[in-house]
Design an enzyme around this catalytic site. Structure first.
Site, PDB file in Angstrom:
ATOM      1  N   SER A 218      20.871  36.518 103.572  1.00  0.00           N
ATOM      2  CA  SER A 218      19.772  35.700 104.089  1.00  0.00           C
ATOM      3  C   SER A 218      18.646  36.560 104.662  1.00  0.00           C
ATOM      4  O   SER A 218      18.861  37.696 105.089  1.00  0.00           O
ATOM      5  CB  SER A 218      20.269  34.762 105.196  1.00  0.00           C
ATOM      6  OG  SER A 218      21.286  33.940 104.719  1.00  0.00           O
TER       7      SER A 218
HETATM    8  N1  SAH Z   1      26.359  35.393 105.185  1.00  0.00           N
HETATM    9  C1  SAH Z   1      26.146  36.247 104.037  1.00  0.00           C
HETATM   10  C2  SAH Z   1      25.272  35.609 102.972  1.00  0.00           C
HETATM   11  C3  SAH Z   1      25.927  34.508 102.344  1.00  0.00           C
HETATM   12  S1  SAH Z   1      25.382  33.943 100.786  1.00  0.00           S
HETATM   13  C4  SAH Z   1      25.578  37.581 104.407  1.00  0.00           C
HETATM   14  O1  SAH Z   1      25.318  37.829 105.592  1.00  0.00           O
HETATM   15  O2  SAH Z   1      25.434  38.409 103.517  1.00  0.00           O
HETATM   16  C5  SAH Z   1      26.565  32.642 100.696  1.00  0.00           C
HETATM   17  C6  SAH Z   1      27.966  33.104 100.431  1.00  0.00           C
HETATM   18  O3  SAH Z   1      28.803  31.957 100.528  1.00  0.00           O
HETATM   19  C7  SAH Z   1      28.169  33.669  99.046  1.00  0.00           C
HETATM   20  O4  SAH Z   1      28.739  34.942  99.123  1.00  0.00           O
HETATM   21  C8  SAH Z   1      29.109  32.662  98.372  1.00  0.00           C
HETATM   22  O5  SAH Z   1      30.005  33.250  97.460  1.00  0.00           O
HETATM   23  C9  SAH Z   1      29.832  32.094  99.582  1.00  0.00           C
HETATM   24  N2  SAH Z   1      30.463  30.776  99.379  1.00  0.00           N
HETATM   25  C10 SAH Z   1      30.029  29.733  98.632  1.00  0.00           C
HETATM   26  N3  SAH Z   1      30.874  28.703  98.735  1.00  0.00           N
HETATM   27  C11 SAH Z   1      31.865  29.096  99.572  1.00  0.00           C
HETATM   28  C12 SAH Z   1      33.052  28.465 100.070  1.00  0.00           C
HETATM   29  N4  SAH Z   1      33.384  27.220  99.731  1.00  0.00           N
HETATM   30  N5  SAH Z   1      33.845  29.166 100.908  1.00  0.00           N
HETATM   31  C13 SAH Z   1      33.531  30.448 101.265  1.00  0.00           C
HETATM   32  N6  SAH Z   1      32.434  31.085 100.825  1.00  0.00           N
HETATM   33  C14 SAH Z   1      31.614  30.419  99.990  1.00  0.00           C
END
Ligand code: SAH
Length: 250
Positions: free
Chosen positions: A98
């Site tokens: 993000s």
């Molecule tokens: N917080 C992260 C950015 C997240 S992007 C950072 O600081 O880099 C969103 C992430 O959520 C992705 O890696 C995606 O694979 C994950 N995601 C999507 N659906 C999910 C779920 N149901 N459970 C866990 N992770 C999930």
């Protein structure tokens, strides 16, 4: 003569390992100026989104922490020069880290206090978990893509964010064995607020979660569980997150 050669060889090994130590620890120390500029940009955003940040700006403790976490070590090599820019960046597997302001805002909104237990859904690069780590007592983070989860766990361990525990799984269902959580940060957009996460929120706890479809406007929602167990929700600002996947997300 032979002994001298042996000594030389030993010295070379010692120097080589000293150089390796410097090269692995140095990146965490440098790029201070870029982080300072990033913090100023975040403050500017906070002023223009005053209603979302509840009027007081971002908590100085959050900004201090973000001034220390080496964001460039959480993005792929080819993205490192852009690591401190004011935008999300690709981290592989179609996912993104993000924008710094959004990380600051989400961290601020859950009011992390020392000793708190915090749950993050969507570990991604591990950056958000690293920002939470010095502020909280314990950070639990769940990632659905195994390669991202494993890589983030290794990176967090290497950088000594020792109070972070990463699990590969579907975060929609939370982490019942570690509940309740004083704060929950969901970093992927769900079509609705996942009921299991509301359930696992402690009384007096707060959750931030982007809600909305991938091609529709998403809004960052703040969910609070009051001391009496009642729930309040507030819609804060339009955001753009990758979709929450998995069983319960649809
Ligand atoms: N917080 C992260 C950015 C997240 S992007 C950072 O600081 O880099 C969103 C992430 O959520 C992705 O890696 C995606 O694979 C994950 N995601 C999507 N659906 C999910 C779920 N149901 N459970 C866990 N992770 C999930």
């Amino acid at each position: 003569m032979r002994r001298l050669a042996q000594c030389r060889a030993l010295l070379v090994v010692v120097l080589a390992s000293a150089a390796a130590m410097v090269s692995t620890s140095a990146p965490a120390q440098n790029r201070l100026a870029e982080r300072a500029a990033m913090i100023e940009t975040i403050k500017g955003h906070a002023r223009s989104s005053a209603s979302a940040v509840e009027g007081q700006g971002i908590d100085p403790a959050v900004l201090t922490t973000m001034g220390k976490v080496p964001r460039h070590l959480f993005v792929p090599e080819e993205q490192r020069s852009a690591a401190y820019g004011d935008r999300p960046l690709p981290i592989g597997y179609g996912q993104t880290i993000s924008q710094p302001f959004i990380v600051a805002l989400m961290t601020d909104l859950i009011n992390v206090r020392p000793g708190d237990s915090v749950l993050e859904i969507g570990t991604g690069s591990g950056y958000q978990a690293a920002v939470l780590s010095p502020l909280a007592g314990k950070v639990y983070s769940i990632e659905i893509i195994p390669q991202l989860g494993e890589r983030a766990a290794a990176r967090l361990a290497e950088l000594r964010y020792d109070n972070v525990e990463v699990k590969v799984g579907d975060g929609y269902y939370g982490w019942p064995a570690r509940a309740p959580f004083d704060g929950i940060v969901v970093t992927a957009a769900a079509s609705h607020i996942p009921p299991p996460l509301v359930e696992q929120l402690a009384k007096g706890g707060r959750m931030v979660v982007p809600v909305g479809g991938p091609f529709a406007t998403q809004f960052l929602m703040l969910v609070e569980k009051r001391r009496d167990g009642s729930i309040t929700t507030r819609q804060l600002l339009p955001v753009s997150f990758v979709p929450l996947r998995g069983g319960g997300a649809r």
